[in-house]
Design a protein around this motif. Sequence first.
Motif, mmCIF file in Angstrom:
data_model
loop_
_atom_site.group_PDB
_atom_site.id
_atom_site.type_symbol
_atom_site.label_atom_id
_atom_site.label_comp_id
_atom_site.label_asym_id
_atom_site.label_seq_id
_atom_site.Cartn_x
_atom_site.Cartn_y
_atom_site.Cartn_z
ATOM 1 N N LEU A 43 29.113 92.862 -45.898
ATOM 2 C CA LEU A 43 29.907 92.349 -45.062
ATOM 3 C C LEU A 43 31.160 92.827 -45.057
ATOM 4 O O LEU A 43 31.852 92.858 -44.117
ATOM 5 C CB LEU A 43 29.874 90.826 -45.349
ATOM 6 C CG LEU A 43 30.644 89.954 -44.275
ATOM 7 C CD1 LEU A 43 30.021 89.958 -42.961
ATOM 8 C CD2 LEU A 43 30.749 88.478 -44.710
ATOM 9 N N GLY A 44 31.915 93.123 -46.264
ATOM 10 C CA GLY A 44 33.206 93.559 -46.288
ATOM 11 C C GLY A 44 33.387 94.968 -45.979
ATOM 12 O O GLY A 44 34.242 95.246 -44.883
ATOM 13 N N VAL A 45 32.403 95.721 -46.028
ATOM 14 C CA VAL A 45 32.327 97.267 -45.620
ATOM 15 C C VAL A 45 32.253 96.941 -43.942
ATOM 16 O O VAL A 45 32.744 97.978 -43.185
ATOM 17 C CB VAL A 45 31.183 97.965 -46.166
ATOM 18 C CG1 VAL A 45 31.123 99.281 -45.384
ATOM 19 C CG2 VAL A 45 31.620 98.135 -47.491
ATOM 20 N N LEU A 46 31.344 96.197 -43.547
ATOM 21 C CA LEU A 46 31.207 96.151 -42.115
ATOM 22 C C LEU A 46 32.284 95.607 -41.397
ATOM 23 O O LEU A 46 32.964 96.295 -40.395
ATOM 24 C CB LEU A 46 29.978 95.239 -41.778
ATOM 25 C CG LEU A 46 29.782 94.735 -40.292
ATOM 26 C CD1 LEU A 46 29.013 96.138 -39.625
ATOM 27 C CD2 LEU A 46 28.800 93.830 -40.197
ATOM 28 N N SER A 48 35.474 96.040 -42.526
ATOM 29 C CA SER A 48 36.356 97.208 -42.583
ATOM 30 C C SER A 48 36.161 98.318 -41.538
ATOM 31 O O SER A 48 37.124 98.953 -40.812
ATOM 32 C CB SER A 48 36.396 97.775 -43.970
ATOM 33 O OG SER A 48 36.835 96.672 -45.066
ATOM 34 N N VAL A 49 34.801 98.813 -41.281
ATOM 35 C CA VAL A 49 34.611 99.822 -40.511
ATOM 36 C C VAL A 49 34.834 99.435 -39.098
ATOM 37 O O VAL A 49 35.248 99.945 -38.104
ATOM 38 C CB VAL A 49 33.018 100.186 -40.710
ATOM 39 C CG1 VAL A 49 32.659 101.155 -39.496
ATOM 40 C CG2 VAL A 49 32.864 100.946 -42.035
ATOM 41 N N LEU A 50 34.381 98.017 -38.734
ATOM 42 C CA LEU A 50 34.700 97.429 -37.611
ATOM 43 C C LEU A 50 36.295 97.537 -37.017
ATOM 44 O O LEU A 50 36.737 97.788 -36.054
ATOM 45 C CB LEU A 50 34.146 96.038 -37.346
ATOM 46 C CG LEU A 50 34.357 95.447 -36.065
ATOM 47 C CD1 LEU A 50 33.778 96.378 -34.781
ATOM 48 C CD2 LEU A 50 33.722 93.972 -36.052
ATOM 49 N N GLY A 51 36.939 97.183 -38.022
ATOM 50 C CA GLY A 51 38.488 97.215 -37.886
ATOM 51 C C GLY A 51 39.206 98.637 -37.743
ATOM 52 O O GLY A 51 39.854 98.874 -36.907
ATOM 53 N N THR A 52 38.466 99.488 -38.574
ATOM 54 C CA THR A 52 38.849 100.845 -38.189
ATOM 55 C C THR A 52 38.528 101.441 -37.029
ATOM 56 O O THR A 52 39.417 101.988 -36.332
ATOM 57 C CB THR A 52 38.260 101.897 -39.399
ATOM 58 O OG1 THR A 52 38.843 101.232 -40.706
ATOM 59 C CG2 THR A 52 38.610 103.144 -39.215
ATOM 60 N N CYS A 53 37.468 101.145 -36.277
ATOM 61 C CA CYS A 53 36.965 101.389 -35.106
ATOM 62 C C CYS A 53 37.763 100.820 -33.887
ATOM 63 O O CYS A 53 38.108 101.259 -33.000
ATOM 64 C CB CYS A 53 35.384 101.070 -34.716
ATOM 65 S SG CYS A 53 34.470 102.058 -35.639
ATOM 66 N N LEU A 54 38.278 99.683 -34.237
ATOM 67 C CA LEU A 54 39.007 98.607 -33.558
ATOM 68 C C LEU A 54 40.426 99.222 -33.324
ATOM 69 O O LEU A 54 41.190 98.847 -32.364
ATOM 70 C CB LEU A 54 38.855 97.285 -33.572
ATOM 71 C CG LEU A 54 37.643 96.570 -33.435
ATOM 72 C CD1 LEU A 54 37.718 95.435 -33.785
ATOM 73 C CD2 LEU A 54 37.421 96.527 -31.859
ATOM 74 N N GLY A 72 37.693 92.390 -44.432
ATOM 75 C CA GLY A 72 36.708 93.004 -44.999
ATOM 76 C C GLY A 72 37.094 93.688 -46.392
ATOM 77 O O GLY A 72 36.227 93.779 -47.430
ATOM 78 N N ASN A 73 38.459 93.886 -46.804
ATOM 79 C CA ASN A 73 38.930 93.943 -48.134
ATOM 80 C C ASN A 73 38.766 92.855 -48.956
ATOM 81 O O ASN A 73 38.262 92.923 -50.228
ATOM 82 C CB ASN A 73 40.232 94.500 -48.282
ATOM 83 C CG ASN A 73 40.629 95.897 -48.097
ATOM 84 O OD1 ASN A 73 39.582 96.904 -48.447
ATOM 85 N ND2 ASN A 73 41.486 96.407 -47.537
ATOM 86 N N ILE A 74 38.876 91.811 -48.562
ATOM 87 C CA ILE A 74 38.806 90.301 -49.136
ATOM 88 C C ILE A 74 37.356 90.194 -49.533
ATOM 89 O O ILE A 74 37.099 89.713 -50.724
ATOM 90 C CB ILE A 74 39.427 89.266 -48.483
ATOM 91 C CG1 ILE A 74 40.930 89.331 -48.410
ATOM 92 C CG2 ILE A 74 39.214 87.959 -48.963
ATOM 93 C CD1 ILE A 74 41.716 88.386 -47.468
ATOM 94 N N ALA A 75 36.515 90.456 -48.559
ATOM 95 C CA ALA A 75 35.208 89.990 -48.724
ATOM 96 C C ALA A 75 34.461 91.112 -49.860
ATOM 97 O O ALA A 75 33.888 90.762 -50.683
ATOM 98 C CB ALA A 75 34.360 90.205 -47.480
ATOM 99 N N SER A 76 35.017 92.357 -49.737
ATOM 100 C CA SER A 76 34.717 93.287 -50.729
ATOM 101 C C SER A 76 35.099 93.038 -52.104
ATOM 102 O O SER A 76 34.413 93.181 -53.087
ATOM 103 C CB SER A 76 34.987 94.706 -50.264
ATOM 104 O OG SER A 76 34.317 95.140 -48.939
#
Length: 148
Positions: A43-46, A48-54, A72-76
């Motif tokens: 979930l954290g990686v997802l 973070s990747v979504l944030g990077t794409c946005l 994402g960082n907090i979840a990871s």
Amino acid sequence: MDKLKRVLNGQDAEEQGGLSEIVDTTSLSWGTRVKGFIACFALGVLCSVLGTCLLWVPRKGLVLFAVFYTLGNIASLGSTVFLMGPMRQLKRMFEPTRLIATIVMLWHNKGLALIFCILQFFALAWYSISFIPFARDAVKKCFTVCLS
């Protein structure tokens, strides 16, 4: 007698001691904790990747990046709590074997955001697997075999 049984079964006493110490300190089983770790980490990686794409969305991209990447960082990071527990994790994250990964994970630089996003993924993965017995050795061997 238990030590003899472990040796005859091919289990290292040190290996069993560290794992049983971790299992004894929590109420969750090892399997449940690994599943919780994997779910939170994914979930954290997802996020973070979504944030990077946005990041490239006009006007609101930087805000969306900051929100999703932070979540994402907090979840990871929270995923590793499943493996060790919160207090033990805080104590062990500054040990010499994890210090570089901790610094890279906590260090944010606005101008180099994309480069550090990639570095943080690798640092988080390396930090996270340091809590799974012998996982880093397995990853090292895997990369050695793949690169040779």
